[in-house]
Design an enzyme around this catalytic site. Structure first.
Site, mmCIF file in Angstrom:
data_model
loop_
_atom_site.group_PDB
_atom_site.id
_atom_site.type_symbol
_atom_site.label_atom_id
_atom_site.label_comp_id
_atom_site.label_asym_id
_atom_site.label_seq_id
_atom_site.Cartn_x
_atom_site.Cartn_y
_atom_site.Cartn_z
ATOM 1 N N LYS A 122 0.830 -1.221 0.000
ATOM 2 C CA LYS A 122 0.000 0.000 0.000
ATOM 3 C C LYS A 122 0.854 1.255 0.000
ATOM 4 O O LYS A 122 0.390 2.334 -0.395
ATOM 5 C CB LYS A 122 -0.928 -0.009 1.207
ATOM 6 C CG LYS A 122 -2.047 -1.026 1.111
ATOM 7 C CD LYS A 122 -3.329 -0.398 0.648
ATOM 8 C CE LYS A 122 -4.245 -1.419 0.024
ATOM 9 N NZ LYS A 122 -5.460 -0.850 -0.550
ATOM 10 N N ASP A 177 -8.409 0.968 7.244
ATOM 11 C CA ASP A 177 -8.187 -0.120 8.209
ATOM 12 C C ASP A 177 -6.735 -0.099 8.683
ATOM 13 O O ASP A 177 -6.356 -0.878 9.538
ATOM 14 C CB ASP A 177 -8.431 -1.473 7.535
ATOM 15 C CG ASP A 177 -9.910 -1.790 7.445
ATOM 16 O OD1 ASP A 177 -10.640 -1.360 8.340
ATOM 17 O OD2 ASP A 177 -10.316 -2.461 6.485
#
Ligand SMILES: Cc1ncc(COP(=O)(O)O)c(C=O)c1O
Length: 421
Positions: free
Chosen positions: A85, A134
Protein backbone atom coordinates in the site's frame (compact mmCIF):
# COMPACT_ATOMS: atom_id res chain seq x y z
CA UNK A 1 -14.53 -31.91 7.00
CA UNK A 2 -17.13 -29.44 8.33
CA UNK A 3 -17.71 -26.64 5.80
CA UNK A 4 -15.99 -23.92 7.84
CA UNK A 5 -12.74 -25.91 7.96
CA UNK A 6 -12.55 -26.53 4.24
CA UNK A 7 -9.65 -24.50 2.81
CA UNK A 8 -11.89 -23.23 0.01
CA UNK A 9 -15.42 -22.34 0.97
CA UNK A 10 -16.84 -21.24 -2.38
CA UNK A 11 -15.49 -21.30 -5.92
CA UNK A 12 -16.83 -19.50 -8.98
CA UNK A 13 -14.72 -20.65 -11.92
CA UNK A 14 -14.20 -20.20 -15.63
CA UNK A 15 -16.34 -17.11 -16.04
CA UNK A 16 -17.05 -16.78 -19.75
CA UNK A 17 -16.87 -12.96 -19.46
CA UNK A 18 -13.14 -13.20 -18.70
CA UNK A 19 -12.18 -15.60 -21.43
CA UNK A 20 -12.50 -12.81 -23.96
CA UNK A 21 -9.83 -11.25 -26.17
CA UNK A 22 -6.28 -12.41 -25.61
CA UNK A 23 -4.56 -9.09 -25.98
CA UNK A 24 -5.24 -6.37 -23.44
CA UNK A 25 -8.60 -4.78 -24.31
CA UNK A 26 -9.09 -1.04 -24.70
CA UNK A 27 -11.40 -1.02 -21.69
CA UNK A 28 -8.50 -2.10 -19.49
CA UNK A 29 -6.18 0.55 -20.96
CA UNK A 30 -8.97 3.06 -20.24
CA UNK A 31 -8.80 2.18 -16.55
CA UNK A 32 -5.01 2.24 -16.42
CA UNK A 33 -2.92 3.31 -19.36
CA UNK A 34 0.67 2.29 -20.00
CA UNK A 35 1.63 5.96 -19.63
CA UNK A 36 0.12 6.07 -16.15
CA UNK A 37 1.98 2.91 -15.12
CA UNK A 38 5.23 4.25 -16.59
CA UNK A 39 4.80 7.63 -14.89
CA UNK A 40 4.30 5.88 -11.54
CA UNK A 41 7.45 3.82 -12.16
CA UNK A 42 9.48 6.91 -13.13
CA UNK A 43 8.45 8.73 -9.97
CA UNK A 44 8.33 6.03 -7.28
CA UNK A 45 11.62 4.37 -8.20
CA UNK A 46 13.39 7.70 -7.49
CA UNK A 47 12.06 8.02 -3.93
CA UNK A 48 14.65 7.80 -1.17
CA UNK A 49 14.78 4.26 0.17
CA UNK A 50 13.38 2.71 -2.99
CA UNK A 51 14.44 -0.88 -3.63
CA UNK A 52 12.53 -3.67 -5.37
CA UNK A 53 11.07 -6.00 -2.75
CA UNK A 54 12.27 -9.62 -2.87
CA UNK A 55 10.65 -12.24 -5.08
CA UNK A 56 11.14 -15.40 -3.05
CA UNK A 57 11.11 -18.90 -4.53
CA UNK A 58 9.03 -21.20 -2.30
CA UNK A 59 10.60 -24.33 -3.78
CA UNK A 60 9.81 -26.69 -0.89
CA UNK A 61 6.13 -25.78 -0.97
CA UNK A 62 6.03 -25.97 -4.78
CA UNK A 63 7.32 -29.56 -4.49
CA UNK A 64 4.71 -30.42 -1.87
CA UNK A 65 1.97 -29.01 -4.08
CA UNK A 66 3.24 -30.75 -7.20
CA UNK A 67 3.79 -27.59 -9.27
CA UNK A 68 6.88 -26.43 -11.14
CA UNK A 69 7.47 -23.12 -9.35
CA UNK A 70 5.96 -20.91 -6.67
CA UNK A 71 7.03 -17.28 -6.28
CA UNK A 72 6.14 -15.07 -3.34
CA UNK A 73 6.47 -11.29 -3.76
CA UNK A 74 7.44 -10.18 -0.26
CA UNK A 75 6.15 -6.65 0.36
CA UNK A 76 7.01 -6.62 4.07
CA UNK A 77 9.85 -4.17 3.63
CA UNK A 78 8.26 -1.75 1.18
CA UNK A 79 9.61 1.71 2.08
CA UNK A 80 9.70 0.69 5.75
CA UNK A 81 5.88 0.89 5.81
CA UNK A 82 5.27 -2.84 5.77
CA UNK A 83 2.96 -3.30 2.80
CA UNK A 84 2.48 -2.73 -0.94
CA UNK A 85 0.00 0.00 0.00
CA UNK A 86 3.03 2.27 0.46
CA UNK A 87 3.09 2.54 -3.35
CA UNK A 88 -0.45 3.82 -3.85
CA UNK A 89 -1.82 6.36 -1.37
CA UNK A 90 1.49 8.20 -1.03
CA UNK A 91 1.84 8.56 -4.80
CA UNK A 92 -1.75 9.82 -5.09
CA UNK A 93 -1.07 12.45 -2.40
CA UNK A 94 1.97 13.77 -4.28
CA UNK A 95 0.10 13.86 -7.59
CA UNK A 96 -2.83 15.62 -5.98
CA UNK A 97 -0.48 18.12 -4.36
CA UNK A 98 0.90 18.95 -7.83
CA UNK A 99 -2.61 19.38 -9.28
CA UNK A 100 -3.68 21.49 -6.30
CA UNK A 101 -0.71 23.82 -6.71
CA UNK A 102 -1.33 24.12 -10.45
CA UNK A 103 -4.93 25.08 -9.76
CA UNK A 104 -3.94 27.86 -7.37
CA UNK A 105 -1.06 29.12 -9.49
CA UNK A 106 -2.23 28.90 -13.09
CA UNK A 107 0.56 28.41 -15.57
CA UNK A 108 2.78 26.52 -13.14
CA UNK A 109 3.18 22.76 -13.23
CA UNK A 110 5.41 21.82 -10.32
CA UNK A 111 7.25 18.52 -10.54
CA UNK A 112 6.69 15.88 -7.88
CA UNK A 113 10.42 16.05 -7.13
CA UNK A 114 10.20 19.78 -6.36
CA UNK A 115 7.28 19.08 -4.03
CA UNK A 116 9.23 16.35 -2.23
CA UNK A 117 12.19 18.70 -1.92
CA UNK A 118 10.00 21.22 -0.09
CA UNK A 119 10.06 23.93 -2.78
CA UNK A 120 6.32 24.59 -2.27
CA UNK A 121 6.14 23.96 1.46
CA UNK A 122 4.50 27.26 2.35
CA UNK A 123 1.61 26.83 -0.08
CA UNK A 124 1.15 23.13 0.66
CA UNK A 125 0.74 23.78 4.37
CA UNK A 126 -2.75 24.92 3.33
CA UNK A 127 -3.71 21.55 1.84
CA UNK A 128 -5.35 18.85 3.97
CA UNK A 129 -5.73 15.27 2.74
CA UNK A 130 -8.02 12.81 4.51
CA UNK A 131 -8.98 9.16 4.27
CA UNK A 132 -10.80 6.40 6.13
CA UNK A 133 -8.76 3.24 6.56
CA UNK A 134 -8.19 -0.12 8.21
CA UNK A 135 -4.50 0.77 8.52
CA UNK A 136 -2.17 0.16 5.58
CA UNK A 137 -3.69 2.66 3.15
CA UNK A 138 -3.83 5.34 5.85
CA UNK A 139 -0.20 4.79 6.63
CA UNK A 140 0.67 5.34 2.99
CA UNK A 141 -1.42 8.53 2.79
CA UNK A 142 0.16 9.85 5.99
CA UNK A 143 3.62 9.16 4.59
CA UNK A 144 2.75 10.85 1.28
CA UNK A 145 1.42 13.89 3.18
CA UNK A 146 4.67 14.09 5.09
CA UNK A 147 6.67 13.92 1.84
CA UNK A 148 4.45 16.64 0.34
CA UNK A 149 4.41 18.78 3.48
CA UNK A 150 0.60 18.97 3.65
CA UNK A 151 -1.73 18.17 6.55
CA UNK A 152 -3.28 14.75 6.98
CA UNK A 153 -6.30 13.54 8.92
CA UNK A 154 -7.14 9.82 9.10
CA UNK A 155 -10.42 8.25 10.22
CA UNK A 156 -10.32 4.80 11.79
CA UNK A 157 -13.14 2.66 13.14
CA UNK A 158 -13.45 1.01 16.55
CA UNK A 159 -11.95 -2.29 15.35
CA UNK A 160 -8.65 -0.87 14.02
CA UNK A 161 -5.82 -2.01 16.29
CA UNK A 162 -3.93 0.41 18.49
CA UNK A 163 -0.67 -0.61 16.80
CA UNK A 164 -2.02 0.50 13.43
CA UNK A 165 -3.26 3.80 14.91
CA UNK A 166 0.18 4.47 16.39
CA UNK A 167 1.91 3.74 13.08
CA UNK A 168 -0.15 6.48 11.38
CA UNK A 169 0.23 8.94 14.24
CA UNK A 170 4.00 8.40 14.09
CA UNK A 171 3.88 9.77 10.54
CA UNK A 172 2.37 13.04 11.87
CA UNK A 173 -1.21 12.25 10.83
CA UNK A 174 -4.05 13.39 13.03
CA UNK A 175 -5.90 10.13 13.67
CA UNK A 176 -9.60 10.24 14.54
CA UNK A 177 -11.03 7.06 16.03
CA UNK A 178 -14.81 6.70 15.81
CA UNK A 179 -17.24 4.38 17.59
CA UNK A 180 -18.77 2.73 14.51
CA UNK A 181 -17.52 0.40 11.81
CA UNK A 182 -15.54 0.99 8.59
CA UNK A 183 -18.54 2.34 6.68
CA UNK A 184 -19.23 4.85 9.47
CA UNK A 185 -15.63 6.06 9.25
CA UNK A 186 -15.96 6.48 5.46
CA UNK A 187 -19.15 8.50 5.86
CA UNK A 188 -17.74 10.77 8.57
CA UNK A 189 -14.59 11.32 6.52
CA UNK A 190 -16.69 12.31 3.48
CA UNK A 191 -18.93 14.66 5.50
CA UNK A 192 -16.04 16.46 7.17
CA UNK A 193 -14.07 16.67 3.91
CA UNK A 194 -16.98 18.37 2.16
CA UNK A 195 -17.60 20.74 5.07
CA UNK A 196 -13.95 21.81 5.32
CA UNK A 197 -12.70 21.71 1.73
CA UNK A 198 -10.31 18.79 2.41
CA UNK A 199 -9.34 16.24 -0.26
CA UNK A 200 -10.22 12.57 0.17
CA UNK A 201 -7.42 10.24 -0.91
CA UNK A 202 -9.26 6.91 -1.11
CA UNK A 203 -8.07 3.58 -2.50
CA UNK A 204 -11.56 2.73 -3.68
CA UNK A 205 -13.59 4.35 -6.45
CA UNK A 206 -17.29 5.03 -6.83
CA UNK A 207 -19.55 7.00 -9.15
CA UNK A 208 -18.04 10.46 -9.59
CA UNK A 209 -14.79 9.61 -7.76
CA UNK A 210 -12.36 7.87 -10.08
CA UNK A 211 -9.16 9.84 -10.62
CA UNK A 212 -7.51 9.52 -7.21
CA UNK A 213 -8.12 5.75 -6.88
CA UNK A 214 -6.83 5.40 -10.46
CA UNK A 215 -3.58 7.07 -9.38
CA UNK A 216 -3.44 4.80 -6.32
CA UNK A 217 -3.71 1.76 -8.62
CA UNK A 218 -1.06 3.20 -10.94
CA UNK A 219 1.26 3.24 -7.91
CA UNK A 220 0.57 -0.46 -7.25
CA UNK A 221 1.65 -1.35 -10.80
CA UNK A 222 5.25 -0.68 -9.75
CA UNK A 223 5.10 -3.98 -7.85
CA UNK A 224 3.80 -5.82 -10.94
CA UNK A 225 6.54 -4.35 -13.13
CA UNK A 226 9.20 -5.32 -10.59
CA UNK A 227 7.97 -8.93 -10.61
CA UNK A 228 8.17 -9.23 -14.39
CA UNK A 229 11.65 -7.67 -14.39
CA UNK A 230 12.84 -9.95 -11.58
CA UNK A 231 11.63 -13.07 -13.39
CA UNK A 232 13.12 -11.87 -16.65
CA UNK A 233 16.51 -11.05 -15.11
CA UNK A 234 16.79 -14.52 -13.60
CA UNK A 235 15.79 -16.22 -16.84
CA UNK A 236 12.44 -17.43 -15.50
CA UNK A 237 9.23 -17.52 -17.49
CA UNK A 238 6.26 -15.38 -16.44
CA UNK A 239 3.79 -17.16 -14.15
CA UNK A 240 1.02 -19.35 -15.51
CA UNK A 241 -1.24 -18.44 -12.55
CA UNK A 242 -1.53 -15.55 -10.12
CA UNK A 243 -3.41 -16.19 -6.86
CA UNK A 244 -4.18 -12.74 -5.47
CA UNK A 245 -6.26 -11.60 -2.52
CA UNK A 246 -8.78 -8.78 -2.71
CA UNK A 247 -10.33 -6.17 -0.49
CA UNK A 248 -11.92 -3.62 -2.82
CA UNK A 249 -10.05 -5.22 -5.74
CA UNK A 250 -7.56 -2.44 -6.50
CA UNK A 251 -4.48 -4.59 -5.95
CA UNK A 252 -5.75 -7.48 -8.08
CA UNK A 253 -6.87 -5.11 -10.84
CA UNK A 254 -3.59 -3.19 -10.93
CA UNK A 255 -1.50 -6.37 -11.22
CA UNK A 256 -3.89 -7.92 -13.74
CA UNK A 257 -3.88 -4.79 -15.91
CA UNK A 258 -0.09 -4.37 -15.85
CA UNK A 259 0.58 -8.04 -16.63
CA UNK A 260 -1.95 -7.91 -19.46
CA UNK A 261 -0.34 -4.76 -20.88
CA UNK A 262 3.12 -6.25 -20.78
CA UNK A 263 2.45 -9.92 -21.59
CA UNK A 264 -0.55 -9.69 -23.91
CA UNK A 265 -1.89 -13.15 -24.79
CA UNK A 266 0.78 -14.79 -22.61
CA UNK A 267 -0.68 -13.26 -19.48
CA UNK A 268 -1.30 -15.61 -16.54
CA UNK A 269 -4.63 -16.90 -15.33
CA UNK A 270 -5.83 -14.77 -12.41
CA UNK A 271 -7.53 -16.32 -9.38
CA UNK A 272 -8.95 -13.84 -6.83
CA UNK A 273 -9.26 -14.91 -3.18
CA UNK A 274 -11.36 -13.19 -0.52
CA UNK A 275 -12.42 -13.82 3.07
CA UNK A 276 -15.85 -15.45 3.09
CA UNK A 277 -17.02 -12.67 5.47
CA UNK A 278 -16.24 -9.90 2.94
CA UNK A 279 -16.56 -11.44 -0.52
CA UNK A 280 -17.62 -8.40 -2.57
CA UNK A 281 -15.57 -9.35 -5.66
CA UNK A 282 -16.91 -12.91 -5.54
CA UNK A 283 -20.49 -11.63 -5.38
CA UNK A 284 -19.77 -9.19 -8.20
CA UNK A 285 -18.52 -12.10 -10.31
CA UNK A 286 -21.61 -14.17 -9.49
CA UNK A 287 -23.96 -11.37 -10.54
CA UNK A 288 -21.69 -9.98 -13.29
CA UNK A 289 -21.96 -6.49 -11.89
CA UNK A 290 -20.40 -4.55 -8.99
CA UNK A 291 -21.85 -5.84 -5.73
CA UNK A 292 -21.98 -4.77 -2.09
CA UNK A 293 -22.04 -7.25 0.79
CA UNK A 294 -22.82 -6.61 4.44
CA UNK A 295 -19.97 -7.52 6.75
CA UNK A 296 -21.57 -9.34 9.69
CA UNK A 297 -18.35 -10.49 11.35
CA UNK A 298 -14.83 -9.16 10.94
CA UNK A 299 -12.21 -11.40 9.35
CA UNK A 300 -8.73 -11.66 10.84
CA UNK A 301 -7.49 -10.54 7.39
CA UNK A 302 -8.07 -6.88 8.32
CA UNK A 303 -6.87 -5.38 5.03
CA UNK A 304 -9.45 -7.41 3.10
CA UNK A 305 -12.50 -6.53 5.17
CA UNK A 306 -14.29 -4.54 2.46
CA UNK A 307 -17.96 -4.84 1.55
CA UNK A 308 -17.97 -2.88 -1.70
CA UNK A 309 -15.90 -3.53 -4.81
CA UNK A 310 -14.11 -0.53 -6.34
CA UNK A 311 -15.92 0.35 -9.61
CA UNK A 312 -12.67 1.05 -11.42
CA UNK A 313 -11.13 -2.21 -10.24
CA UNK A 314 -14.22 -4.11 -11.31
CA UNK A 315 -13.78 -2.84 -14.88
CA UNK A 316 -10.51 -4.80 -14.99
CA UNK A 317 -11.51 -7.81 -12.87
CA UNK A 318 -14.69 -8.38 -14.90
CA UNK A 319 -12.60 -8.78 -18.06
CA UNK A 320 -9.41 -10.27 -16.71
CA UNK A 321 -10.28 -12.66 -13.89
CA UNK A 322 -11.90 -15.98 -14.63
CA UNK A 323 -11.83 -17.51 -11.14
CA UNK A 324 -12.92 -16.37 -7.69
CA UNK A 325 -12.51 -18.25 -4.39
CA UNK A 326 -13.48 -17.55 -0.80
CA UNK A 327 -11.64 -18.81 2.29
CA UNK A 328 -12.19 -18.86 6.05
CA UNK A 329 -9.89 -17.48 8.75
CA UNK A 330 -8.76 -20.90 10.04
CA UNK A 331 -5.63 -21.33 7.98
CA UNK A 332 -4.33 -17.77 8.25
CA UNK A 333 -2.30 -18.46 11.42
CA UNK A 334 -1.01 -21.89 10.30
CA UNK A 335 0.16 -20.57 6.90
CA UNK A 336 1.77 -17.47 8.49
CA UNK A 337 3.68 -19.86 10.78
CA UNK A 338 4.65 -22.15 7.89
CA UNK A 339 6.27 -19.14 6.20
CA UNK A 340 7.85 -17.83 9.41
CA UNK A 341 9.46 -21.23 10.02
CA UNK A 342 10.99 -21.19 6.54
CA UNK A 343 9.26 -24.48 5.75
CA UNK A 344 7.93 -23.26 2.40
CA UNK A 345 11.42 -22.48 1.12
CA UNK A 346 12.88 -19.07 0.35
CA UNK A 347 14.03 -18.56 3.97
CA UNK A 348 11.94 -17.48 6.95
CA UNK A 349 9.27 -14.99 5.82
CA UNK A 350 7.38 -12.49 7.95
CA UNK A 351 3.89 -12.46 6.42
CA UNK A 352 0.97 -10.54 7.92
CA UNK A 353 -2.63 -11.75 8.06
CA UNK A 354 -3.57 -10.21 4.71
CA UNK A 355 -0.44 -11.56 3.00
CA UNK A 356 -1.36 -15.25 2.99
CA UNK A 357 -4.84 -15.62 1.39
CA UNK A 358 -3.38 -16.21 -2.08
CA UNK A 359 -1.26 -19.00 -0.69
CA UNK A 360 -4.21 -20.45 1.25
CA UNK A 361 -6.25 -20.42 -1.97
CA UNK A 362 -3.48 -22.19 -3.87
CA UNK A 363 -2.96 -24.79 -1.14
CA UNK A 364 -6.70 -25.44 -0.99
CA UNK A 365 -7.03 -25.69 -4.76
CA UNK A 366 -4.07 -28.06 -5.01
CA UNK A 367 -5.63 -30.31 -2.37
CA UNK A 368 -8.86 -30.64 -4.32
CA UNK A 369 -8.54 -32.68 -7.49
CA UNK A 370 -11.62 -31.24 -9.17
CA UNK A 371 -10.70 -27.67 -8.35
CA UNK A 372 -7.08 -28.14 -9.40
CA UNK A 373 -8.18 -29.52 -12.75
CA UNK A 374 -10.73 -26.76 -13.28
CA UNK A 375 -8.05 -24.14 -12.60
CA UNK A 376 -5.56 -25.83 -14.91
CA UNK A 377 -3.11 -26.42 -12.04
CA UNK A 378 -0.66 -29.08 -13.12
CA UNK A 379 2.94 -30.23 -12.78
CA UNK A 380 4.17 -27.52 -15.16
CA UNK A 381 2.30 -24.66 -13.43
CA UNK A 382 4.34 -21.67 -12.25
CA UNK A 383 2.36 -19.80 -9.63
CA UNK A 384 2.82 -16.29 -8.28
CA UNK A 385 1.35 -15.21 -4.94
CA UNK A 386 1.48 -11.69 -3.55
CA UNK A 387 2.75 -11.47 0.00
CA UNK A 388 1.40 -7.98 0.29
CA UNK A 389 2.26 -7.18 3.90
CA UNK A 390 4.71 -8.02 6.65
CA UNK A 391 4.04 -7.64 10.37
CA UNK A 392 2.10 -4.37 9.95
CA UNK A 393 0.84 -4.77 13.50
CA UNK A 394 3.60 -6.43 15.52
CA UNK A 395 1.33 -7.29 18.48
CA UNK A 396 -1.19 -9.09 16.24
CA UNK A 397 1.67 -10.81 14.41
CA UNK A 398 3.12 -12.13 17.67
CA UNK A 399 -0.31 -13.42 18.72
CA UNK A 400 -0.75 -15.18 15.35
CA UNK A 401 2.57 -16.98 15.84
CA UNK A 402 1.06 -18.94 18.74
CA UNK A 403 -0.83 -22.03 17.50
CA UNK A 404 -4.45 -22.34 18.68
CA UNK A 405 -5.78 -25.68 19.95
CA UNK A 406 -8.28 -25.94 17.08
CA UNK A 407 -6.05 -24.75 14.25
CA UNK A 408 -6.10 -26.97 11.16
CA UNK A 409 -2.76 -27.89 9.58
CA UNK A 410 -1.34 -25.36 7.08
CA UNK A 411 -1.42 -28.08 4.43
CA UNK A 412 -4.50 -30.30 4.26
CA UNK A 413 -3.69 -34.01 4.34
CA UNK A 414 -4.82 -34.47 0.75
CA UNK A 415 -2.52 -31.71 -0.50
CA UNK A 416 -0.97 -32.40 -3.88
CA UNK A 417 -2.32 -31.84 -7.36
CA UNK A 418 -3.39 -35.14 -8.81
CA UNK A 419 -3.21 -35.74 -12.52
CA UNK A 420 -5.02 -38.03 -14.87
CA UNK A 421 -1.82 -38.92 -16.72
C1 LIG B 1 -1.96 -5.97 3.10
C2 LIG B 1 -3.10 -5.81 2.18
N1 LIG B 1 -3.32 -6.73 1.24
C3 LIG B 1 -4.32 -6.63 0.36
C4 LIG B 1 -5.21 -5.58 0.42
C5 LIG B 1 -6.33 -5.52 -0.57
O1 LIG B 1 -6.16 -4.51 -1.52
P1 LIG B 1 -7.44 -3.97 -2.31
O2 LIG B 1 -8.35 -3.37 -1.28
O3 LIG B 1 -6.90 -2.98 -3.26
O4 LIG B 1 -8.07 -5.15 -2.96
C6 LIG B 1 -5.05 -4.61 1.41
C7 LIG B 1 -5.97 -3.50 1.49
O5 LIG B 1 -5.89 -2.66 2.38
C8 LIG B 1 -3.98 -4.72 2.32
O6 LIG B 1 -3.76 -3.80 3.27
Amino acid sequence: MPPSRRPIIRAHLNRPAASGPDSCPEAVFDVLSEEQAEAAWAEITTWPGYAPTPLRALDALADRLGIAALHYKDEGERFGLGSFKALGGSYAVLRHAADWLAEWRPGESPSLASIREGAHAEALAGLTVVTATDGNHGRSVAWGARMAGCRCRIYIHAGVSEGRREAMAALDAEVVRIDGDYDDSVHLCAREAIANGWTIISDTSFDGYMEIPRTVMAGYTVMASEILDQLDRTGKAPPSHVFVQAGVGGLAAAVCARFWQRLGPKRPRFVVIEPEQAACCFESALGDRPATVTIETETVMAGLSCGEVSLLAWEVLARGVSDFLTIGDERVGPVMRLLAAGEAGGGPITAGESAVPGLIGLIGAAADETLARALGLAAESRVLVLGCEGATDPAIYRAMMVPGPDDPPALPAASGVRHDD
